[in-house]
Structures are given as structure tokens and as C-alpha cells.
Scaffold this motif. Structure first.
Motif, PDB file in Angstrom:
ATOM      1  N   MET A   1       0.823  -1.181   0.000  1.00 40.75           N
ATOM      2  CA  MET A   1       0.000   0.000   0.000  1.00 40.75           C
ATOM      3  C   MET A   1       0.876   1.257   0.000  1.00 40.75           C
ATOM      4  O   MET A   1       0.604   2.199  -0.726  1.00 40.75           O
ATOM      5  N   THR A   2       1.926   1.251   0.804  1.00 36.49           N
ATOM      6  CA  THR A   2       2.796   2.418   0.864  1.00 36.49           C
ATOM      7  C   THR A   2       3.498   2.646  -0.469  1.00 36.49           C
ATOM      8  O   THR A   2       3.632   3.786  -0.916  1.00 36.49           O
ATOM      9  N   ALA A   3       3.926   1.573  -1.133  1.00 33.83           N
ATOM     10  CA  ALA A   3       4.561   1.709  -2.446  1.00 33.83           C
ATOM     11  C   ALA A   3       3.591   2.304  -3.460  1.00 33.83           C
ATOM     12  O   ALA A   3       3.976   3.147  -4.284  1.00 33.83           O
ATOM     13  N   ALA A   4       2.338   1.909  -3.396  1.00 29.23           N
ATOM     14  CA  ALA A   4       1.325   2.476  -4.292  1.00 29.23           C
ATOM     15  C   ALA A   4       1.127   3.959  -4.003  1.00 29.23           C
ATOM     16  O   ALA A   4       0.958   4.769  -4.928  1.00 29.23           O
ATOM     17  N   ASP A   5       1.154   4.339  -2.734  1.00 32.11           N
ATOM     18  CA  ASP A   5       1.010   5.749  -2.366  1.00 32.11           C
ATOM     19  C   ASP A   5       2.192   6.577  -2.866  1.00 32.11           C
ATOM     20  O   ASP A   5       2.016   7.690  -3.354  1.00 32.11           O
ATOM     21  N   ILE A   6       3.388   6.042  -2.736  1.00 34.56           N
ATOM     22  CA  ILE A   6       4.572   6.746  -3.229  1.00 34.56           C
ATOM     23  C   ILE A   6       4.477   6.925  -4.739  1.00 34.56           C
ATOM     24  O   ILE A   6       4.742   8.011  -5.271  1.00 34.56           O
ATOM     25  N   SER A   7       4.073   5.877  -5.428  1.00 30.84           N
ATOM     26  CA  SER A   7       3.898   5.956  -6.876  1.00 30.84           C
ATOM     27  C   SER A   7       2.861   7.009  -7.244  1.00 30.84           C
ATOM     28  O   SER A   7       3.051   7.793  -8.180  1.00 30.84           O
ATOM     29  N   MET A   8       1.754   7.051  -6.492  1.00 28.10           N
ATOM     30  CA  MET A   8       0.715   8.046  -6.735  1.00 28.10           C
ATOM     31  C   MET A   8       1.275   9.457  -6.568  1.00 28.10           C
ATOM     32  O   MET A   8       1.031  10.333  -7.399  1.00 28.10           O
ATOM     33  N   CYS A   9       2.049   9.670  -5.512  1.00 29.67           N
ATOM     34  CA  CYS A   9       2.609  11.002  -5.261  1.00 29.67           C
ATOM     35  C   CYS A   9       3.529  11.430  -6.403  1.00 29.67           C
ATOM     36  O   CYS A   9       3.479  12.578  -6.858  1.00 29.67           O
ATOM     37  N   LEU A  10       4.366  10.526  -6.863  1.00 36.22           N
ATOM     38  CA  LEU A  10       5.276  10.852  -7.961  1.00 36.22           C
ATOM     39  C   LEU A  10       4.512  11.160  -9.242  1.00 36.22           C
ATOM     40  O   LEU A  10       4.868  12.080  -9.986  1.00 36.22           O
ATOM     41  N   LYS A  11       3.447  10.408  -9.516  1.00 32.38           N
ATOM     42  CA  LYS A  11       2.651  10.650 -10.725  1.00 32.38           C
ATOM     43  C   LYS A  11       1.888  11.961 -10.640  1.00 32.38           C
ATOM     44  O   LYS A  11       1.789  12.690 -11.628  1.00 32.38           O
ATOM     45  N   VAL A  12       1.347  12.284  -9.470  1.00 34.67           N
ATOM     46  CA  VAL A  12       0.640  13.560  -9.304  1.00 34.67           C
ATOM     47  C   VAL A  12       1.615  14.715  -9.524  1.00 34.67           C
ATOM     48  O   VAL A  12       1.298  15.695 -10.201  1.00 34.67           O
ATOM     49  N   TRP A  13       2.818  14.608  -8.959  1.00 33.95           N
ATOM     50  CA  TRP A  13       3.822  15.645  -9.152  1.00 33.95           C
ATOM     51  C   TRP A  13       4.136  15.807 -10.638  1.00 33.95           C
ATOM     52  O   TRP A  13       4.245  16.922 -11.150  1.00 33.95           O
ATOM     53  N   ARG A  14       4.303  14.689 -11.349  1.00 33.58           N
ATOM     54  CA  ARG A  14       4.622  14.718 -12.775  1.00 33.58           C
ATOM     55  C   ARG A  14       3.490  15.370 -13.570  1.00 33.58           C
ATOM     56  O   ARG A  14       3.734  16.118 -14.512  1.00 33.58           O
ATOM     57  N   ILE A  15       2.240  15.112 -13.197  1.00 34.43           N
ATOM     58  CA  ILE A  15       1.097  15.708 -13.893  1.00 34.43           C
ATOM     59  C   ILE A  15       1.100  17.227 -13.705  1.00 34.43           C
ATOM     60  O   ILE A  15       0.912  17.976 -14.662  1.00 34.43           O
ATOM     61  N   TYR A  16       1.315  17.679 -12.488  1.00 28.84           N
ATOM     62  CA  TYR A  16       1.296  19.113 -12.217  1.00 28.84           C
ATOM     63  C   TYR A  16       2.479  19.843 -12.842  1.00 28.84           C
ATOM     64  O   TYR A  16       2.341  20.908 -13.408  1.00 28.84           O
ATOM     65  N   HIS A  17       3.663  19.286 -12.698  1.00 34.40           N
ATOM     66  CA  HIS A  17       4.879  20.023 -13.039  1.00 34.40           C
ATOM     67  C   HIS A  17       5.572  19.538 -14.307  1.00 34.40           C
ATOM     68  O   HIS A  17       6.585  20.113 -14.694  1.00 34.40           O
ATOM     69  N   LYS A  18       5.053  18.481 -14.926  1.00 34.25           N
ATOM     70  CA  LYS A  18       5.627  17.927 -16.155  1.00 34.25           C
ATOM     71  C   LYS A  18       7.124  17.653 -16.012  1.00 34.25           C
ATOM     72  O   LYS A  18       7.919  17.891 -16.912  1.00 34.25           O
ATOM     73  N   GLU A  19       7.499  17.167 -14.831  1.00 34.33           N
ATOM     74  CA  GLU A  19       8.871  16.774 -14.548  1.00 34.33           C
ATOM     75  C   GLU A  19       8.862  15.732 -13.434  1.00 34.33           C
ATOM     76  O   GLU A  19       7.906  15.653 -12.667  1.00 34.33           O
ATOM     77  N   ASP A  20       9.917  14.941 -13.391  1.00 36.08           N
ATOM     78  CA  ASP A  20      10.025  13.961 -12.317  1.00 36.08           C
ATOM     79  C   ASP A  20      10.533  14.640 -11.059  1.00 36.08           C
ATOM     80  O   ASP A  20      11.286  15.607 -11.110  1.00 36.08           O
ATOM     81  N   LEU A  21      10.131  14.119  -9.929  1.00 35.70           N
ATOM     82  CA  LEU A  21      10.553  14.653  -8.642  1.00 35.70           C
ATOM     83  C   LEU A  21      11.893  14.017  -8.281  1.00 35.70           C
ATOM     84  O   LEU A  21      11.973  12.840  -7.964  1.00 35.70           O
ATOM     85  N   SER A  22      12.952  14.794  -8.350  1.00 36.35           N
ATOM     86  CA  SER A  22      14.281  14.278  -8.048  1.00 36.35           C
ATOM     87  C   SER A  22      14.501  14.268  -6.541  1.00 36.35           C
ATOM     88  O   SER A  22      13.799  14.931  -5.790  1.00 36.35           O
ATOM     89  N   SER A  23      15.504  13.508  -6.119  1.00 34.78           N
ATOM     90  CA  SER A  23      15.793  13.457  -4.686  1.00 34.78           C
ATOM     91  C   SER A  23      16.266  14.809  -4.164  1.00 34.78           C
ATOM     92  O   SER A  23      15.962  15.198  -3.039  1.00 34.78           O
ATOM     93  N   LYS A  24      16.972  15.573  -4.991  1.00 29.17           N
ATOM     94  CA  LYS A  24      17.423  16.906  -4.584  1.00 29.17           C
ATOM     95  C   LYS A  24      16.221  17.828  -4.373  1.00 29.17           C
ATOM     96  O   LYS A  24      16.159  18.563  -3.398  1.00 29.17           O
ATOM     97  N   LYS A  25      15.270  17.776  -5.295  1.00 26.94           N
ATOM     98  CA  LYS A  25      14.081  18.609  -5.175  1.00 26.94           C
ATOM     99  C   LYS A  25      13.237  18.167  -3.989  1.00 26.94           C
ATOM    100  O   LYS A  25      12.663  18.990  -3.278  1.00 26.94           O
ATOM    101  N   LEU A  26      13.165  16.860  -3.755  1.00 33.63           N
ATOM    102  CA  LEU A  26      12.408  16.343  -2.626  1.00 33.63           C
ATOM    103  C   LEU A  26      13.017  16.830  -1.316  1.00 33.63           C
ATOM    104  O   LEU A  26      12.312  17.272  -0.415  1.00 33.63           O
ATOM    105  N   PHE A  27      14.327  16.797  -1.218  1.00 32.13           N
ATOM    106  CA  PHE A  27      15.003  17.272  -0.013  1.00 32.13           C
ATOM    107  C   PHE A  27      14.730  18.757   0.205  1.00 32.13           C
ATOM    108  O   PHE A  27      14.469  19.208   1.323  1.00 32.13           O
ATOM    109  N   SER A  28      14.770  19.537  -0.857  1.00 33.19           N
ATOM    110  CA  SER A  28      14.472  20.962  -0.773  1.00 33.19           C
ATOM    111  C   SER A  28      13.044  21.195  -0.301  1.00 33.19           C
ATOM    112  O   SER A  28      12.782  22.074   0.522  1.00 33.19           O
ATOM    113  N   MET A  29      12.098  20.390  -0.801  1.00 30.75           N
ATOM    114  CA  MET A  29      10.709  20.504  -0.373  1.00 30.75           C
ATOM    115  C   MET A  29      10.566  20.162   1.101  1.00 30.75           C
ATOM    116  O   MET A  29       9.811  20.815   1.819  1.00 30.75           O
TER     117      MET A  29
END
Length: 95
Positions: A1-29
Motif C-alpha cells: 500500500m505504501t509503495a502504491a502511495d509513493i507511486s501516486m505522489c510521484l505521478k501527481v507531481w509529474r502531472i502538475y509540473h511535467k517533470e520527475d521529482l528528483s531526490s534533490k528537489k524532494l530534499f528541498s521541499m
């Protein structure tokens, strides 16, 4: 379930920002949002998923409702954050 949630979060980010969420950007967030808050929410999320799994073994209907509620709230919070970041980015581009 947690893996599915992580996947959902990454896909939602990609839809909004048309880019993948990198680890550097995640750390900044995480720093922007407050590492303590995120850590507490993350720990509560993992604990609630674990608790709902245990409850679902004992009381099937209650566990399903709990899991659905937790995942729904988490998804709504993440989409709200993505929407806020998207609107802020658009405001900066207009200036």
C-alpha cells in the motif's frame, strides 16, 4: 500500500509540473515544509497503515474503512501541496 502511495505522489507531481521529482528537489521541499512536520506525518502515516493492516486482519470492514480514509486524506493533502506549488510557480513566471 505504501509503495502504491509513493507511486501516486510521484505521478501527481509529474502531472502538475511535467517533470520527475528528483531526490534533490524532494530534499528541498522537505526543508521548505519543515523536516520535523514531514517526519511526524510520515511516521503517523506508516503507523496508521500498520495499524489498519492489523485491524483489517481482525475486523475486515473496519480495517478497509480505516485504510481508505487514511489513504484518501494523504492523497488530498499531497494534491493540495502540489496545487499550491504549481500556483506559486505560475505566479513567479508571470512576473
Amino acid at each position: 500500500m505504501t509503495a502504491a502511495d509513493i507511486s501516486m505522489c510521484l505521478k501527481v507531481w509529474r502531472i502538475y509540473h511535467k517533470e520527475d521529482l528528483s531526490s534533490k528537489k524532494l530534499f528541498s521541499m522537505l526543508i521548505d515544509m519543515g523536516v520535523v512536520t514531514v517526519t511526524a506525518v510520515g511516521a503517523a502515516y506508516v503507523f496508521s497503515n500498520l495499524a489498519s493492516a492489523v485491524v483489517s486482519d481482525v475486523f475486515w470492514g473496519v480495517g478497509s474503512a480505516l485504510t481508505t480514509t487514511v489513504n484518501g486524506v494523504f492523497a488530498a493533502l499531497w494534491i493540495s501541496y502540489c496545487e499550491q506549488a504549481y500556483q506559486q510557480r505560475d505566479r513567479l513566471q508571470e512576473v
